[in-house]
Design a protein around this motif. Structure first.
Motif, PDB file in Angstrom:
ATOM      1  N   MET A 173       0.846  -1.191   0.000  1.00 31.78           N
ATOM      2  CA  MET A 173       0.000   0.000   0.000  1.00 31.78           C
ATOM      3  C   MET A 173       0.887   1.248   0.000  1.00 31.78           C
ATOM      4  O   MET A 173       1.862   1.332   0.733  1.00 31.78           O
ATOM      5  CB  MET A 173      -0.892   0.013   1.245  1.00 31.78           C
ATOM      6  CG  MET A 173      -1.883   1.168   1.269  1.00 31.78           C
ATOM      7  SD  MET A 173      -2.879   1.174   2.788  1.00 31.78           S
ATOM      8  CE  MET A 173      -3.724  -0.387   2.594  1.00 31.78           C
ATOM      9  N   PRO A 174       0.603   2.255  -0.850  1.00 30.67           N
ATOM     10  CA  PRO A 174       1.431   3.433  -0.867  1.00 30.67           C
ATOM     11  C   PRO A 174       1.365   4.159   0.460  1.00 30.67           C
ATOM     12  O   PRO A 174       0.365   4.167   1.146  1.00 30.67           O
ATOM     13  CB  PRO A 174       0.829   4.287  -2.004  1.00 30.67           C
ATOM     14  CG  PRO A 174      -0.554   3.788  -2.163  1.00 30.67           C
ATOM     15  CD  PRO A 174      -0.537   2.345  -1.790  1.00 30.67           C
ATOM     16  N   SER A 175       2.493   4.813   0.818  1.00 32.78           N
ATOM     17  CA  SER A 175       2.560   5.496   2.102  1.00 32.78           C
ATOM     18  C   SER A 175       1.851   6.833   2.084  1.00 32.78           C
ATOM     19  O   SER A 175       1.622   7.435   3.119  1.00 32.78           O
ATOM     20  CB  SER A 175       4.026   5.698   2.495  1.00 32.78           C
ATOM     21  OG  SER A 175       4.704   6.449   1.506  1.00 32.78           O
ATOM     22  N   SER A 191      -0.726  11.247 -13.235  1.00 32.98           N
ATOM     23  CA  SER A 191      -1.272   9.897 -13.414  1.00 32.98           C
ATOM     24  C   SER A 191      -0.400   8.819 -12.795  1.00 32.98           C
ATOM     25  O   SER A 191      -0.591   7.640 -13.060  1.00 32.98           O
ATOM     26  CB  SER A 191      -1.423   9.604 -14.911  1.00 32.98           C
ATOM     27  OG  SER A 191      -0.175   9.681 -15.557  1.00 32.98           O
ATOM     28  N   MET A 192       0.562   9.219 -11.950  1.00 30.16           N
ATOM     29  CA  MET A 192       1.498   8.219 -11.443  1.00 30.16           C
ATOM     30  C   MET A 192       0.797   7.152 -10.609  1.00 30.16           C
ATOM     31  O   MET A 192       1.161   5.991 -10.648  1.00 30.16           O
ATOM     32  CB  MET A 192       2.627   8.871 -10.651  1.00 30.16           C
ATOM     33  CG  MET A 192       2.224   9.626  -9.416  1.00 30.16           C
ATOM     34  SD  MET A 192       3.667  10.334  -8.559  1.00 30.16           S
ATOM     35  CE  MET A 192       4.662   8.901  -8.274  1.00 30.16           C
ATOM     36  N   TYR A 193      -0.222   7.542  -9.862  1.00 29.33           N
ATOM     37  CA  TYR A 193      -1.022   6.564  -9.137  1.00 29.33           C
ATOM     38  C   TYR A 193      -2.418   6.560  -9.739  1.00 29.33           C
ATOM     39  O   TYR A 193      -3.050   7.587  -9.849  1.00 29.33           O
ATOM     40  CB  TYR A 193      -1.136   6.910  -7.657  1.00 29.33           C
ATOM     41  CG  TYR A 193       0.044   6.512  -6.822  1.00 29.33           C
ATOM     42  CD1 TYR A 193       0.320   5.166  -6.567  1.00 29.33           C
ATOM     43  CD2 TYR A 193       0.881   7.467  -6.273  1.00 29.33           C
ATOM     44  CE1 TYR A 193       1.397   4.796  -5.789  1.00 29.33           C
ATOM     45  CE2 TYR A 193       1.976   7.102  -5.493  1.00 29.33           C
ATOM     46  CZ  TYR A 193       2.218   5.762  -5.254  1.00 29.33           C
ATOM     47  OH  TYR A 193       3.288   5.393  -4.494  1.00 29.33           O
ATOM     48  N   VAL A 194      -2.876   5.384 -10.126  1.00 25.41           N
ATOM     49  CA  VAL A 194      -4.245   5.239 -10.596  1.00 25.41           C
ATOM     50  C   VAL A 194      -4.932   4.278  -9.633  1.00 25.41           C
ATOM     51  O   VAL A 194      -4.545   3.120  -9.506  1.00 25.41           O
ATOM     52  CB  VAL A 194      -4.297   4.685 -12.039  1.00 25.41           C
ATOM     53  CG1 VAL A 194      -5.735   4.550 -12.486  1.00 25.41           C
ATOM     54  CG2 VAL A 194      -3.524   5.595 -12.982  1.00 25.41           C
ATOM     55  N   GLU A 195      -5.910   4.772  -8.918  1.00 27.33           N
ATOM     56  CA  GLU A 195      -6.560   3.953  -7.909  1.00 27.33           C
ATOM     57  C   GLU A 195      -7.346   2.814  -8.550  1.00 27.33           C
ATOM     58  O   GLU A 195      -8.096   3.003  -9.496  1.00 27.33           O
ATOM     59  CB  GLU A 195      -7.495   4.815  -7.059  1.00 27.33           C
ATOM     60  CG  GLU A 195      -6.763   5.830  -6.197  1.00 27.33           C
ATOM     61  CD  GLU A 195      -7.719   6.665  -5.382  1.00 27.33           C
ATOM     62  OE1 GLU A 195      -8.029   6.265  -4.246  1.00 27.33           O
ATOM     63  OE2 GLU A 195      -8.154   7.710  -5.906  1.00 27.33           O
ATOM     64  N   THR A 218       5.377  -6.376  -6.583  1.00 30.00           N
ATOM     65  CA  THR A 218       5.257  -6.886  -7.949  1.00 30.00           C
ATOM     66  C   THR A 218       5.401  -5.753  -8.952  1.00 30.00           C
ATOM     67  O   THR A 218       4.805  -4.696  -8.796  1.00 30.00           O
ATOM     68  CB  THR A 218       3.897  -7.581  -8.132  1.00 30.00           C
ATOM     69  OG1 THR A 218       3.872  -8.757  -7.328  1.00 30.00           O
ATOM     70  CG2 THR A 218       3.654  -7.963  -9.584  1.00 30.00           C
ATOM     71  N   PHE A 219       6.216  -5.987 -10.003  1.00 31.75           N
ATOM     72  CA  PHE A 219       6.345  -4.959 -11.038  1.00 31.75           C
ATOM     73  C   PHE A 219       6.543  -5.602 -12.401  1.00 31.75           C
ATOM     74  O   PHE A 219       7.017  -6.736 -12.517  1.00 31.75           O
ATOM     75  CB  PHE A 219       7.483  -3.983 -10.730  1.00 31.75           C
ATOM     76  CG  PHE A 219       8.872  -4.577 -10.731  1.00 31.75           C
ATOM     77  CD1 PHE A 219       9.608  -4.689 -11.904  1.00 31.75           C
ATOM     78  CD2 PHE A 219       9.468  -5.001  -9.544  1.00 31.75           C
ATOM     79  CE1 PHE A 219      10.889  -5.213 -11.907  1.00 31.75           C
ATOM     80  CE2 PHE A 219      10.748  -5.534  -9.521  1.00 31.75           C
ATOM     81  CZ  PHE A 219      11.464  -5.639 -10.714  1.00 31.75           C
ATOM     82  N   VAL A 250       3.859  -0.789 -11.346  1.00 33.52           N
ATOM     83  CA  VAL A 250       4.039  -1.349 -10.007  1.00 33.52           C
ATOM     84  C   VAL A 250       2.666  -1.489  -9.362  1.00 33.52           C
ATOM     85  O   VAL A 250       1.876  -0.544  -9.366  1.00 33.52           O
ATOM     86  CB  VAL A 250       4.932  -0.448  -9.129  1.00 33.52           C
ATOM     87  CG1 VAL A 250       5.197  -1.114  -7.785  1.00 33.52           C
ATOM     88  CG2 VAL A 250       6.246  -0.126  -9.842  1.00 33.52           C
ATOM     89  N   GLU A 251       2.374  -2.654  -8.822  1.00 31.63           N
ATOM     90  CA  GLU A 251       1.060  -2.923  -8.248  1.00 31.63           C
ATOM     91  C   GLU A 251       1.098  -2.820  -6.728  1.00 31.63           C
ATOM     92  O   GLU A 251       1.965  -3.414  -6.080  1.00 31.63           O
ATOM     93  CB  GLU A 251       0.575  -4.313  -8.655  1.00 31.63           C
ATOM     94  CG  GLU A 251       0.389  -4.473 -10.152  1.00 31.63           C
ATOM     95  CD  GLU A 251      -0.091  -5.862 -10.536  1.00 31.63           C
ATOM     96  OE1 GLU A 251      -0.431  -6.640  -9.618  1.00 31.63           O
ATOM     97  OE2 GLU A 251      -0.118  -6.163 -11.735  1.00 31.63           O
ATOM     98  N   THR A 252       0.169  -2.070  -6.171  1.00 33.59           N
ATOM     99  CA  THR A 252      -0.014  -2.003  -4.728  1.00 33.59           C
ATOM    100  C   THR A 252      -1.427  -2.486  -4.408  1.00 33.59           C
ATOM    101  O   THR A 252      -2.213  -2.794  -5.324  1.00 33.59           O
ATOM    102  CB  THR A 252       0.176  -0.572  -4.197  1.00 33.59           C
ATOM    103  OG1 THR A 252      -0.974   0.217  -4.533  1.00 33.59           O
ATOM    104  CG2 THR A 252       1.419   0.086  -4.783  1.00 33.59           C
ATOM    105  N   LEU A 253      -1.768  -2.517  -3.151  1.00 28.22           N
ATOM    106  CA  LEU A 253      -3.111  -2.961  -2.768  1.00 28.22           C
ATOM    107  C   LEU A 253      -4.196  -2.058  -3.331  1.00 28.22           C
ATOM    108  O   LEU A 253      -5.252  -2.520  -3.760  1.00 28.22           O
ATOM    109  CB  LEU A 253      -3.223  -3.003  -1.238  1.00 28.22           C
ATOM    110  CG  LEU A 253      -4.605  -3.353  -0.671  1.00 28.22           C
ATOM    111  CD1 LEU A 253      -5.013  -4.767  -1.071  1.00 28.22           C
ATOM    112  CD2 LEU A 253      -4.601  -3.202   0.847  1.00 28.22           C
TER     113      LEU A 253
END
Length: 283
Positions: free
Chosen positions: A1-3, A86-90, A225-226, A236-239
């Motif tokens: 999960m991103p901080s 667009s660096m993080y796309v929820e 995972t990337f 890069v995949e986060t939760l």
């Protein structure tokens, strides 16, 4: 999960770019106002840029770097600016109408990519997922995120997308941690089928499947995972989100990590032994 929250991350990247442009100006021996005059801009333009109030265009960055004698910096700064918003796309936003649309959204990227590098510390890479495994996984994702249930269609889309592994003209370097072989996704029958498919995948001419043994001495710790696409873009995949990395220096770090992890992995007969061992351990 991103901080940090996605929007905060975009702001942070914009500020990072602005701070670096300010530093380049200072290192060149003049201030933002003087740079604006040299560039033929209104003085307020450079002020807005270095205070992160305005995102510079690609040409603005090239001009700025050229006037500061730092043209080699422009590629990284341009990539950072492009990705800031667009660096993080929820995932929740992507999955609002279900998972099928998300699966299909990757098709253009896959079609133009010739070399895929995928590292996974948690799951079998999507390219090699069996129908049962993909169904169990996407069902769990749907329940967790509370998104519309279109799992059957999403699985069809994922499997259709994965056919490129067998179509030729591309190369797939896939790395997984040994623990991936033992993470139970679905029931025992699903996992046995998935591990059988992994064994078969080791014979595919376009696929290099490496497994990082649990007890291996390593240079690089287990990572998120990337996926690397032609060495130019990283996902890069986060939760909660997907992170897109295009800045050349950051991409280079992921390439370096992938190479080091590859050096720790085992292949061929040794990899097949680890897969078979995991299959034997299923109760």
């Amino acid at each position: 999960m991103p901080s940090v929250m996605p929007s905060s991350s975009a702001v942070a990247v914009r500020k990072e770019v602005a701070d670096r442009l300010r530093e380049l100006c200072r290192d060149a021996g003049f201030n933002g106002r003087e740079l604006a005059l040299r560039a033929g801009w209104h003085p307020s333009k450079s002020s807005r840029i270095i205070n992160a109030l305005t995102s510079p265009s690609d040409e603005d960055i090239r001009t700025w770097c050229r006037l500061c004698g730092a043209e080699e910096e422009s590629a990284d700064l341009i990539a950072a600016t492009r990705s800031a918003e667009s660096m993080y796309v929820e995932w929740r936003r992507l999955q609002r109408t279900g998972l099928t649309r998300l699966q299909n959204s990757y098709v253009p990227l896959f079609e133009r990519t010739r070399v895929f590098r995928v590292y996974s510390s948690s799951l079998v890479p999507g390219f090699l997922q069996s129908r049962g495994y993909a169904t169990a996984l996407l069902s769990a994702i749907t329940r967790f995120h509370g998104t519309p249930d279109d799992v059957a269609d999403a699985v069809d889309a994922r499997l259709a997308r994965s056919r490129i592994v067998r179509e030729g003209g591309r190369r797939f370097a896939l790395l997984v941690e040994e623990s991936v072989l033992r993470h139970r996704i679905g029931d025992a029958g699903v996992m046995r089928g998935q591990l059988d498919d992994l064994l078969a995948a080791t014979a595919l001419p376009a696929v290099s499947l490496g497994i990082v043994p649990a007890g291996a001495e390593r240079e690089v710790w287990p990572l998120e995972t990337f996926s690397l696409y032609d060495g130019e873009q990283v996902e890069v995949e986060t939760l909660t989100a997907s992170l897109t990395v295009t800045r050349p220096r950051e991409v280079a770090h992921y390439l370096d990590a992938f190479e080091k992890l590859s050096g720790t992995a085992v292949y061929g007969d040794r990899a097949r032994e680890l897969i078979a061992s995991a299959a034997d351990s299923i109760g």
